[in-house]
Write a protein that holds these residues in place. Structure first.
Motif, PDB file in Angstrom:
ATOM      1  N   GLU A  39       0.831  -1.208   0.000  1.00 34.16           N
ATOM      2  CA  GLU A  39       0.000   0.000   0.000  1.00 34.16           C
ATOM      3  C   GLU A  39       0.861   1.252   0.000  1.00 34.16           C
ATOM      4  OE1 GLU A  39      -3.687   0.233   2.475  1.00 34.16           O
ATOM      5  OE2 GLU A  39      -2.862  -1.584   3.365  1.00 34.16           O
ATOM      6  N   ALA A  40       1.943   1.208   0.759  1.00 32.53           N
ATOM      7  CA  ALA A  40       2.834   2.369   0.837  1.00 32.53           C
ATOM      8  C   ALA A  40       3.420   2.705  -0.527  1.00 32.53           C
ATOM      9  CB  ALA A  40       3.954   2.108   1.845  1.00 32.53           C
ATOM     10  N   VAL A  41       3.879   1.686  -1.248  1.00 31.78           N
ATOM     11  CA  VAL A  41       4.462   1.911  -2.575  1.00 31.78           C
ATOM     12  C   VAL A  41       3.412   2.481  -3.523  1.00 31.78           C
ATOM     13  CG1 VAL A  41       5.518   0.799  -4.578  1.00 31.78           C
ATOM     14  CG2 VAL A  41       6.194   0.111  -2.266  1.00 31.78           C
ATOM     15  N   GLU A  42       2.208   1.916  -3.495  1.00 28.67           N
ATOM     16  CA  GLU A  42       1.139   2.384  -4.378  1.00 28.67           C
ATOM     17  C   GLU A  42       0.768   3.837  -4.087  1.00 28.67           C
ATOM     18  OE1 GLU A  42      -3.508   1.263  -5.568  1.00 28.67           O
ATOM     19  OE2 GLU A  42      -2.354  -0.029  -4.228  1.00 28.67           O
ATOM     20  N   LEU A  43       0.623   4.163  -2.801  1.00 29.74           N
ATOM     21  CA  LEU A  43       0.245   5.527  -2.436  1.00 29.74           C
ATOM     22  C   LEU A  43       1.374   6.519  -2.706  1.00 29.74           C
ATOM     23  CD1 LEU A  43      -1.754   4.885   0.861  1.00 29.74           C
ATOM     24  CD2 LEU A  43      -2.646   5.884  -1.255  1.00 29.74           C
ATOM     25  N   ALA A  44       2.615   6.069  -2.530  1.00 31.86           N
ATOM     26  CA  ALA A  44       3.752   6.951  -2.815  1.00 31.86           C
ATOM     27  C   ALA A  44       3.768   7.338  -4.290  1.00 31.86           C
ATOM     28  CB  ALA A  44       5.061   6.267  -2.431  1.00 31.86           C
ATOM     29  N   ARG A  45       3.494   6.366  -5.159  1.00 35.02           N
ATOM     30  CA  ARG A  45       3.457   6.649  -6.594  1.00 35.02           C
ATOM     31  C   ARG A  45       2.275   7.533  -6.966  1.00 35.02           C
ATOM     32  NH1 ARG A  45       4.491   0.338  -8.197  1.00 35.02           N
ATOM     33  NH2 ARG A  45       6.776   0.370  -8.320  1.00 35.02           N
ATOM     34  N   LYS A  46       1.120   7.243  -6.378  1.00 32.39           N
ATOM     35  CA  LYS A  46      -0.118   7.923  -6.757  1.00 32.39           C
ATOM     36  C   LYS A  46      -0.231   9.317  -6.152  1.00 32.39           C
ATOM     37  CE  LYS A  46      -5.157   7.402  -6.460  1.00 32.39           C
ATOM     38  NZ  LYS A  46      -6.268   6.516  -5.974  1.00 32.39           N
ATOM     39  N   GLU A  47       0.066   9.428  -4.866  1.00 34.25           N
ATOM     40  CA  GLU A  47      -0.169  10.680  -4.141  1.00 34.25           C
ATOM     41  C   GLU A  47       1.072  11.565  -4.006  1.00 34.25           C
ATOM     42  OE1 GLU A  47      -3.100  11.589  -3.429  1.00 34.25           O
ATOM     43  OE2 GLU A  47      -4.215   9.713  -3.656  1.00 34.25           O
ATOM     44  N   GLN A  48       2.262  10.979  -4.176  1.00 29.16           N
ATOM     45  CA  GLN A  48       3.511  11.736  -4.057  1.00 29.16           C
ATOM     46  C   GLN A  48       3.565  12.558  -2.755  1.00 29.16           C
ATOM     47  OE1 GLN A  48       6.324  11.937  -6.342  1.00 29.16           O
ATOM     48  NE2 GLN A  48       5.360  10.046  -7.076  1.00 29.16           N
ATOM     49  N   PRO A  49       3.454  11.905  -1.589  1.00 27.85           N
ATOM     50  CA  PRO A  49       3.582  12.641  -0.325  1.00 27.85           C
ATOM     51  C   PRO A  49       4.977  13.231  -0.196  1.00 27.85           C
ATOM     52  CG  PRO A  49       3.754  10.289   0.052  1.00 27.85           C
ATOM     53  CD  PRO A  49       3.363  10.450  -1.378  1.00 27.85           C
ATOM     54  N   ASP A  50       5.110  14.199   0.674  1.00 25.73           N
ATOM     55  CA  ASP A  50       6.438  14.778   0.909  1.00 25.73           C
ATOM     56  C   ASP A  50       7.284  13.848   1.764  1.00 25.73           C
ATOM     57  OD1 ASP A  50       5.940  17.330  -0.426  1.00 25.73           O
ATOM     58  OD2 ASP A  50       4.574  17.727   1.247  1.00 25.73           O
ATOM     59  N   VAL A  51       6.661  13.275   2.788  1.00 29.92           N
ATOM     60  CA  VAL A  51       7.375  12.434   3.755  1.00 29.92           C
ATOM     61  C   VAL A  51       6.521  11.214   4.080  1.00 29.92           C
ATOM     62  CG1 VAL A  51       8.339  12.298   6.100  1.00 29.92           C
ATOM     63  CG2 VAL A  51       8.586  14.412   4.779  1.00 29.92           C
ATOM     64  N   ILE A  52       7.177  10.067   4.206  1.00 24.80           N
ATOM     65  CA  ILE A  52       6.514   8.842   4.661  1.00 24.80           C
ATOM     66  C   ILE A  52       7.124   8.418   5.987  1.00 24.80           C
ATOM     67  CG2 ILE A  52       6.094   6.392   4.203  1.00 24.80           C
ATOM     68  CD1 ILE A  52       6.206   7.000   1.239  1.00 24.80           C
ATOM     69  N   LEU A  53       6.283   8.145   6.974  1.00 30.28           N
ATOM     70  CA  LEU A  53       6.728   7.547   8.225  1.00 30.28           C
ATOM     71  C   LEU A  53       6.468   6.048   8.101  1.00 30.28           C
ATOM     72  CD1 LEU A  53       5.403  10.136  10.836  1.00 30.28           C
ATOM     73  CD2 LEU A  53       7.748   9.811  10.066  1.00 30.28           C
ATOM     74  N   MET A  54       7.545   5.263   8.030  1.00 27.62           N
ATOM     75  CA  MET A  54       7.484   3.861   7.602  1.00 27.62           C
ATOM     76  C   MET A  54       7.829   2.876   8.715  1.00 27.62           C
ATOM     77  SD  MET A  54       7.153   1.815   4.848  1.00 27.62           S
ATOM     78  CE  MET A  54       7.612   2.724   3.351  1.00 27.62           C
ATOM     79  N   ASP A  55       6.897   1.963   9.002  1.00 26.42           N
ATOM     80  CA  ASP A  55       7.176   0.836   9.884  1.00 26.42           C
ATOM     81  C   ASP A  55       8.076  -0.149   9.137  1.00 26.42           C
ATOM     82  OD1 ASP A  55       7.010  -0.888  12.060  1.00 26.42           O
ATOM     83  OD2 ASP A  55       5.102  -1.746  11.428  1.00 26.42           O
TER      84      ASP A  55
END
Length: 221
Positions: A39-55
């Motif tokens: 989900e993180a990879v998909e949302l990173a590509r789609k939404e282009q957040p500035d920062v991800i806090l990743m478990d």
């Protein structure tokens, strides 16, 4: 413009706690939440957040592989790892995979906010405990455990094995052939001098990759 943050953790309670902290911070907006590396990879590509806090330890590909994929697919997105693991191989391998920051889950809310702002500004940010342990490892030559001899891919396969994934499941998640996964598995047994998956899990517990049995691996990120 507010810093747009994606929260990634397989525990809703953890995400809720971090969201509450960030919602109170000026200049930061929680864009979305994810409960897996995929989900993180998909949302990173789609939404282009500035920062991800990743478990780190999550079902599926997990945070390490997700970080590597995001660094390739969305290089402008900054990843900060938030994990219970303060000792190597996690910090150094996550930084190698493309993370710009690393926090432990016992950090304060203020430190999370500081890390988000500094990483967004182009800096790296490590919690004091992680920075100290990385420095100690560097000063000692960085050859503290047999894990140091594993490649990034071997470590990824090992993490998925100890979380209970089958060879076929790992093959599907990492887009590798079952034969290739089996080869990595055999190399792990040789390099770490274990005989089977149970021995691999026991090795992982001794070296801090798991806090308990493989059945509880997904309970710790």
């Amino acid at each position: 413009m507010a810093i747009r943050v994606l929260l990634v953790d397989d525990h809703a309670l953890v995400r809720t706690g971090i969201r509450h902290i960030l919602d109170e911070a000026a200049g930061i907006e929680v864009l979305a939440e994810a409960s897996s590396g995929e989900e993180a990879v998909e949302l990173a590509r789609k939404e282009q957040p500035d920062v991800i806090l990743m478990d780190v330890n999550m079902p599926g590909i997990g945070g390490m592989e997700a970080t590597r994929k995001i660094a390739t697919a969305a290089p402008d997105v900054k990843v900060i790892v938030v994990s219970v693991h303060a000792t190597d191989p996690y910090p150094s391998r996550l930084l190698e995979a493309g993370a710009q920051g690393y926090l432990t889950k016992d950090c304060s809310g203020d430190e999370i906010i500081t890390a988000v702002k500094r990483v967004h500004a182009g800096e790296r940010y490590l919690s004091a405990e992680v920075a100290r342990k990385l420095a100690d490892s560097l000063l000692s030559g960085g050859k503290g455990t047999p894990l140091d001899q594993l490649s990034q891919r071997e470590l990824q396969v090992m993490l998925m094995i100890i979380q209970g994934h089958s060879v076929q499941a790992i093959s599907d998640k990492l887009f590798l052939s079952p034969k290739t996964v089996s080869t990595y598995r055999h190399r792990l047994f040789q390099k770490l001098e274990v005989e089977n998956d149970v021995g691999l899990a026991r090795f992982a517990i001794r070296h801090g990759l798991l806090d308990d049995s493989p059945l509880s691996a997904n309970d710790n990120g």
